[in-house]
Scaffold this active site. Structure first.
Site, PDB file in Angstrom:
ATOM      1  CG  ASP A  10      -9.045 -13.646  12.351  1.00  0.00           C
ATOM      2  OD1 ASP A  10      -8.554 -13.889  13.476  1.00  0.00           O
ATOM      3  OD2 ASP A  10      -8.403 -13.758  11.296  1.00  0.00           O
ATOM      4  CD  GLU A  11      -9.685 -15.690   7.943  1.00  0.00           C
ATOM      5  OE1 GLU A  11      -9.821 -15.233   6.788  1.00  0.00           O
ATOM      6  OE2 GLU A  11      -8.593 -16.088   8.400  1.00  0.00           O
ATOM      7  CD1 TRP A  44      -3.059  -9.782   6.378  1.00  0.00           C
ATOM      8  CD2 TRP A  44      -2.530 -10.940   8.215  1.00  0.00           C
ATOM      9  NE1 TRP A  44      -3.968  -9.447   7.356  1.00  0.00           N
ATOM     10  CE2 TRP A  44      -3.669 -10.147   8.498  1.00  0.00           C
ATOM     11  CE3 TRP A  44      -2.011 -11.752   9.228  1.00  0.00           C
ATOM     12  CZ2 TRP A  44      -4.297 -10.147   9.744  1.00  0.00           C
ATOM     13  CZ3 TRP A  44      -2.639 -11.756  10.466  1.00  0.00           C
ATOM     14  CH2 TRP A  44      -3.769 -10.963  10.709  1.00  0.00           C
ATOM     15  CB  THR A  45       4.549 -12.381   6.746  1.00  0.00           C
ATOM     16  OG1 THR A  45       4.248 -13.194   7.893  1.00  0.00           O
ATOM     17  CG2 THR A  45       4.690 -10.927   7.163  1.00  0.00           C
ATOM     18  CD  GLU A  46      -0.956 -15.211   4.809  1.00  0.00           C
ATOM     19  OE1 GLU A  46      -0.442 -14.063   4.650  1.00  0.00           O
ATOM     20  OE2 GLU A  46      -2.118 -15.374   5.220  1.00  0.00           O
ATOM     21  CG  ASP A  77      -1.607  -9.174   2.796  1.00  0.00           C
ATOM     22  OD1 ASP A  77      -2.076  -8.154   3.309  1.00  0.00           O
ATOM     23  OD2 ASP A  77      -2.252 -10.236   2.687  1.00  0.00           O
ATOM     24  NE  ARG A 127      -1.017 -16.943   9.273  1.00  0.00           N
ATOM     25  CZ  ARG A 127      -1.971 -16.124   8.867  1.00  0.00           C
ATOM     26  NH1 ARG A 127      -1.685 -14.854   8.586  1.00  0.00           N
ATOM     27  NH2 ARG A 127      -3.208 -16.550   8.744  1.00  0.00           N
ATOM     28  CE1 TYR A 140      -6.603  -6.145   6.484  1.00  0.00           C
ATOM     29  CE2 TYR A 140      -6.248  -8.375   5.663  1.00  0.00           C
ATOM     30  CZ  TYR A 140      -6.732  -7.524   6.642  1.00  0.00           C
ATOM     31  OH  TYR A 140      -7.324  -8.020   7.771  1.00  0.00           O
ATOM     32  CG  HIS A 149      -6.356 -17.836  12.507  1.00  0.00           C
ATOM     33  ND1 HIS A 149      -5.749 -18.179  11.318  1.00  0.00           N
ATOM     34  CD2 HIS A 149      -7.446 -17.085  12.180  1.00  0.00           C
ATOM     35  CE1 HIS A 149      -6.430 -17.645  10.314  1.00  0.00           C
ATOM     36  NE2 HIS A 149      -7.478 -16.993  10.800  1.00  0.00           N
ATOM     37  CD1 TRP A 195     -11.309  -8.623  10.026  1.00  0.00           C
ATOM     38  CD2 TRP A 195     -10.685  -9.253   7.976  1.00  0.00           C
ATOM     39  NE1 TRP A 195     -11.706  -9.930   9.857  1.00  0.00           N
ATOM     40  CE2 TRP A 195     -11.331 -10.346   8.604  1.00  0.00           C
ATOM     41  CE3 TRP A 195     -10.206  -9.413   6.677  1.00  0.00           C
ATOM     42  CZ2 TRP A 195     -11.514 -11.579   7.982  1.00  0.00           C
ATOM     43  CZ3 TRP A 195     -10.391 -10.646   6.056  1.00  0.00           C
ATOM     44  CH2 TRP A 195     -11.033 -11.703   6.705  1.00  0.00           C
ATOM     45  CG  ASP A 199      -2.413 -17.441  12.335  1.00  0.00           C
ATOM     46  OD1 ASP A 199      -3.027 -18.431  11.907  1.00  0.00           O
ATOM     47  OD2 ASP A 199      -2.780 -16.268  12.154  1.00  0.00           O
TER      48      ASP A 199
END
Length: 504
Positions: free
Chosen positions: A271-272, A414-416, A365, A105, A363, A205, A338, A134
């Site tokens: 995931d997702e 996570w680094t959004e 973040d 990210r 988490y 992703h 997670w 990602d």
């Protein structure tokens, strides 16, 4: 004792003085692989480890005993350090003591990654999970497919925070690691007994890969040639097509990844993965019928199983987020849990290894306090005490043979909205120190843990160690003025988070 993590046993008669003589080390295979025994006296120190890793962890404890200045890059006081004369016998609870760093990210330069290897080693954490790909960026050079970094490593703009309406930083962002950069990181980590586990996300992703090679996407549903590397943080519908050509592409990617990373485990995400495009795709539906699958969940499982076999044939093991169990879990796969604890419990009871990293607990973040000054508040409040009371083995597994399937614990960052080293430091510390103690030490149950003692040790020595290391941690009194991000909107979860007590 000002040790973080806390040792298993300490024999101390109250004496202290200069650490004279040499530091002697040796390996005794009769100890556990990462166990050590440290003795200090006026004659010097002796560290006996069950392996070179055990000796290394003993050196970290000796460094702690020497005071915060031992963590500076050069000595600032002449003469030997004053240490307590004692014997420490210590060993880790879990074999996997991890930290996930998302460099997809927001890209972090190689030197920042090397610095985090050092920070993990200081805390006796032994796994650096690098999230390398990602929707928002592809960060690993693949020589066979140069467009993955020529195109996929760069986005033209980036969403600022989580606000509505969406606002943008219009500056391009990107970067990637050459294969030699990553080999350097792996070698540097190995010298510090830290394993680097790469993550290559699939089948979701994956928009950065599709933007680079449009044929990887569901071309019979959308115009994949119009896709670009994503600058937003949404869960993305643009996923890989379930074709043989895509499988071959990622096999070729993984062949190069395996040459770089000797880790036994390779993380393949999972995931997702939104399946709307597969439902609309004639190609995907034909594959479902061809394989006799019950639906799109089993189609994802088929992809995961394919790469489980691919990795197993090369002496490696697949690990993925707990969604890889949807449609049936691949035979040799391990699960990184997670979403609450349920997926990890089910995997452990089915005989699969599990690393516990529930977002509701670890988490990093997520916001550290409820105050308005917290920079870009996101998620649930996870205080230092919350992380210290995290228990990787949920009550349903405790005391059963399945508990041994929980091979470790991990914190994820996570680094959004953590766009540089200072922001990563702020989110990670001091909470990563609490995770380190949880993963290393055999602590009482969450409610019985002596957080006041942990907090005292943090104030007595460990914050000073972090200062000496140059870590821009969150102070216990709250963010410093330059750590705040006024005007950058966050997104908090309103519902109360579940805790270990609710993991039945």
């Amino acid at each position: 004792m000002n040790l973080v993590p806390a040792p298993v046993r300490v024999d101390w008669q109250g004496a202290a003085g200069p650490l004279g003589g040499d530091v002697r080390t040796r390996v005794d295979p009769g100890l556990g692989a990462e166990a050590y025994r440290l003795s200090t006296s006026a004659l010097g120190a002796e560290i006996v480890g069950g392996s070179p890793a055990g000796v290394f962890w003993g050196r970290q404890t000796l460094r702690q005993l020497q005071g915060p200045d031992a963590f500076r890059r050069a000595a600032i006081e002449p003469g030997p350090a004053v240490v307590p004369y004692l014997v420490v016998e210590d060993a880790p609870r879990f074999a996997w003591r991890g930290f996930m760093l998302d460099v997809a990210r927001h890209f972090l330069p190689k030197d920042d990654v090397l610095r985090y290897v050092d920070l993990l080693a200081v805390h006796k954490l032994n796994v650096l999970h690098l999230h390398l790909t990602d929707d928002q960026g592809w960060r690993v050079q693949i020589r066979r497919y140069p467009r993955l970094t020529e195109v996929g490593a760069w986005r033209r703009r980036t969403r600022i925070g989580w606000g509505d309406p969406v606002t943008w930083d219009e500056r391009p962002h990107g970067g990637f690691y050459t294969q030699d950069d990553l080999r350097e990181i792996v070698a540097y980590a190995a010298e510090r007994h830290v394993t680097v586990v790469p993550e290559i996300d699939l089948p979701g992703h994956s928009q950065a890969a599709i933007a680079s090679y449009p044929e990887l996407g569901n071309t019979d549903v959308i115009d994949t040639s119009a896709l670009e590397v994503l600058g937003d943080w949404l869960i993305n519908p643009n996923v890989l097509a379930p074709t043989d050509a895509v499988l071959r592409f990622y096999e070729n990617v993984l062949d190069e990844v395996l040459e770089i990373f000797p880790s036994r485990f390779v993380h393949l995400g999972g995931d997702e993965c939104l399946k709307d495009q597969w439902r609309a795709s004639a190609t995907a539906q034909a594959r479902v019928r061809e394989l006799g699958l019950a639906g799109e969940d089993e189609l994802q499982s088929w992809i995961v199983r394919h790469f489980d076999r691919f990795l197993a044939a090369r002496g490696r093991r697949l690990i993925g987020w707990d969604e890889i169990a949807q449609g049936g879990l691949a035979e040799g796969a391990a699960v990184m849990c997670w979403r609450w604890y349920a997926g990890g419990i089910a995997a452990a009871e089915a005989g699969h290894d599990v690393v516990m990293c529930p977002q509701q607990e670890v988490y990093l973040d997520h916001v550290q306090a409820a105050g308005a000054d917290e920079p870009v508040p996101f998620g649930w409040v996870h205080t230092l005490e919350d992380v210290y009371r995290f228990e990787p083995v949920p009550p349903r597994l405790a005391g059963t043979p399945h508990a041994a399937r929980v091979i470790g614990a991990q914190a994820n960052l996570w680094t959004e909205v953590a766009e540089n080293r200072g922001r990563v430091d702020y989110q990670a510390f001091p909470r990563l120190a609490a995770l380190a103690e949880v993963a290393w030490s055999r602590l009482p149950g969450p409610d019985e843990r002596d957080f006041a003692d942990f907090e005292r040790r943090m104030h007595a020595a460990h914050y000073a160690r972090l200062d000496a290391l140059g870590v821009a941690y969150r102070p216990p009194t709250g963010p410093l003025p330059w750590q705040r991000r006024p005007g950058v909107p966050g997104r908090m979860h309103n519902k109360p988070r579940k805790t270990w007590h609710m993991a039945k």
